[in-house]
Design an enzyme around this catalytic site. Structure first.
Site, PDB file in Angstrom:
ATOM      1  N   HIS A 290      -1.061  -4.583  19.592  1.00  0.00           N
ATOM      2  CA  HIS A 290      -0.550  -4.277  18.245  1.00  0.00           C
ATOM      3  C   HIS A 290       0.185  -2.939  18.311  1.00  0.00           C
ATOM      4  O   HIS A 290      -0.280  -1.993  18.956  1.00  0.00           O
ATOM      5  CB  HIS A 290      -1.710  -4.210  17.244  1.00  0.00           C
ATOM      6  CG  HIS A 290      -1.241  -4.095  15.826  1.00  0.00           C
ATOM      7  ND1 HIS A 290      -0.821  -2.904  15.280  1.00  0.00           N
ATOM      8  CD2 HIS A 290      -1.080  -5.028  14.858  1.00  0.00           C
ATOM      9  CE1 HIS A 290      -0.433  -3.117  14.033  1.00  0.00           C
ATOM     10  NE2 HIS A 290      -0.590  -4.400  13.745  1.00  0.00           N
TER      11      HIS A 290
ATOM     12  N   CYS B  10      -8.314   1.880   6.611  1.00  0.00           N
ATOM     13  CA  CYS B  10      -7.694   2.623   5.516  1.00  0.00           C
ATOM     14  C   CYS B  10      -8.130   2.103   4.155  1.00  0.00           C
ATOM     15  O   CYS B  10      -8.599   0.980   4.019  1.00  0.00           O
ATOM     16  CB  CYS B  10      -6.184   2.624   5.675  1.00  0.00           C
ATOM     17  SG  CYS B  10      -5.374   1.425   4.667  1.00  0.00           S
TER      18      CYS B  10
ATOM     19  N   GLU C 281       0.477  -0.459  16.358  1.00  0.00           N
ATOM     20  CA  GLU C 281      -0.303   0.734  15.986  1.00  0.00           C
ATOM     21  C   GLU C 281      -1.192   1.165  17.144  1.00  0.00           C
ATOM     22  O   GLU C 281      -1.333   2.358  17.432  1.00  0.00           O
ATOM     23  CB  GLU C 281      -1.161   0.448  14.742  1.00  0.00           C
ATOM     24  CG  GLU C 281      -1.995   1.665  14.358  1.00  0.00           C
ATOM     25  CD  GLU C 281      -3.009   1.401  13.246  1.00  0.00           C
ATOM     26  OE1 GLU C 281      -2.722   0.581  12.349  1.00  0.00           O
ATOM     27  OE2 GLU C 281      -4.084   2.027  13.285  1.00  0.00           O
TER      28      GLU C 281
ATOM     29  N   CYS D 234       0.861  -1.186   0.000  1.00  0.00           N
ATOM     30  CA  CYS D 234       0.000   0.000   0.000  1.00  0.00           C
ATOM     31  C   CYS D 234       0.897   1.235   0.000  1.00  0.00           C
ATOM     32  O   CYS D 234       2.120   1.130   0.147  1.00  0.00           O
ATOM     33  CB  CYS D 234      -0.853  -0.005   1.270  1.00  0.00           C
ATOM     34  SG  CYS D 234       0.202   0.012   2.747  1.00  0.00           S
TER      35      CYS D 234
HETATM   36 FE1  SF4 Z   1      -0.847   0.868   4.498  1.00  0.00          FE
HETATM   37 FE2  SF4 Z   1      -3.226   1.583   5.301  1.00  0.00          FE
HETATM   38 FE3  SF4 Z   1      -1.434   0.728   7.100  1.00  0.00          FE
HETATM   39 FE4  SF4 Z   1      -1.140   3.102   5.913  1.00  0.00          FE
HETATM   40  S1  SF4 Z   1      -2.786   2.525   7.291  1.00  0.00           S
HETATM   41  S2  SF4 Z   1       0.444   1.545   6.199  1.00  0.00           S
HETATM   42  S3  SF4 Z   1      -1.932   2.741   3.843  1.00  0.00           S
HETATM   43  S4  SF4 Z   1      -2.348  -0.466   5.464  1.00  0.00           S
END
Ligand code: SF4
Length: 309
Positions: A124, A194, A126, A12
């Protein structure tokens, strides 16, 4: 054997930007370059960069004074940013801009006095980063059962945000459960999932319809790859998440099996080629590519890097 390739699949815009950030940093600053956490969750990508002089660390204490440090695409909390500042490290931030958008949303809701609820996977990177970017207590929920355990007084101002890489359908169910319990809750619906994740999930659904078996090429550590495998499995087709061609097993395939292949957002196309080569060693292949949504998203490089001419 018939092979059908999903479209879109693989890298991506956020992953392309993160990997390019590390490669340009190597060119412009020289090795070693330090990256906090795996730049993206793909062993092949990580090993390739390691061979070029990248050192991956989990703790900034492992970075020598004055060394260049890159934050991974998953993002980091304020504690990590502050630690880097205290240590006076030179930082390039490869956090995906779509993750940064979620950080900003969470901060704005908190600043307006909302109790923020984050829908995401505990542990995770993130999620750890997003929790660490919001200067107020945030409640993490993953599923409807966890929504039922919430006990906010009825008029508590509530807002939710979501991890970017979750299943669209699962997240929709969790959001609906939140709205049922707290009709006044505000949030972005499933728009935080996303574009790349949404497109790959739609494509794997289509792929599952026309395949006997689905191979998702990606890492077990990649949340979006795991979700793709789960969506394919939920369609009733045998589905395997594999890192590369060496994981392909002859016994998965019968006479004339139609094999669908897709790849997570952190998987390079070379790993898909590797899987196709493994299948070609089992039987002659007829390869078809499904039509799918075209992607034109591009993100600017982090401040501190010059683009390639
Ligand atoms: Fe890729 Fe979406 Fe993750 Fe950004 S948020 S790194 S575009 S998968």
């Amino acid at each position: 054997m018939k092979v059908i390739l999903a479209q879109p699949r693989g890298f991506c815009a956020g992953v392309i930007r993160a990997v390019e950030t590390v490669e340009l940093a190597l060119e412009q600053y020289g090795a070693p370059v330090y990256v906090r956490h795996e730049i993206v969750h793909n062993q092949h990508v990580v090993e390739g960069l390691r061979a070029k002089g990248v050192r991956f660390v989990e703790d900034l204490e492992e970075v020598p004074a004055n060394a260049l440090t890159i934050f991974s695409a998953h993002g980091v909390g304020k504690d990590v940013e502050n630690h880097a500042r205290q240590r006076q490290l030179k930082v390039l931030d490869a956090t995906c801009p779509l993750v940064t958008k979620v950080h900003n949303q969470g901060r704005q809701y908190a600043a307006k006095g909302y109790q923020v609820i984050l829908i995401g996977e505990a542990g995770h990177p993130e999620v750890i980063g997003t929790l660490g970017q919001i200067p107020a207590p945030v409640i993490l929920v993953r599923n409807v059962a966890e929504v039922q355990t919430l006990d906010f007084p009825p008029l508590t101002p509530l807002a939710y945000i979501t991890q970017t890489t979750l299943s669209l359908d699962d997240t929709y169910t969790v959001v609906e459960a939140l709205k049922q319990r707290y009709p006044h809750i505000v949030g972005p619906d499933t728009r935080d999932i996303c574009y790349a994740v949404q497109n790959r999930q739609a494509a794997v659904r289509e792929l599952s319809r026309c395949s006997d078996l689905v191979l998702v090429v990606g890492s077990v550590r990649s949340a979006n790859s795991v979700t793709l495998r789960d969506i394919a499995s939920a369609s009733g087709k045998p589905s395997y998440l594999i890192a590369n061609g060496s994981a392909v097993r002859n016994e998965w395939f019968g006479n004339g099996t139609t094999v669908g292949i897709t790849a997570g957002a952190s998987t390079p196309e070379s790993m898909v080629d590797d899987v196709i080569a493994a299948l070609a060693r089992i039987a002659p292949l007829e390869i078809e590519v499904l039509p799918g949504r075209e992607e034109h998203v591009q993100f600017r490089l982090p401040v501190g890097l010059a683009a390639r001419q």
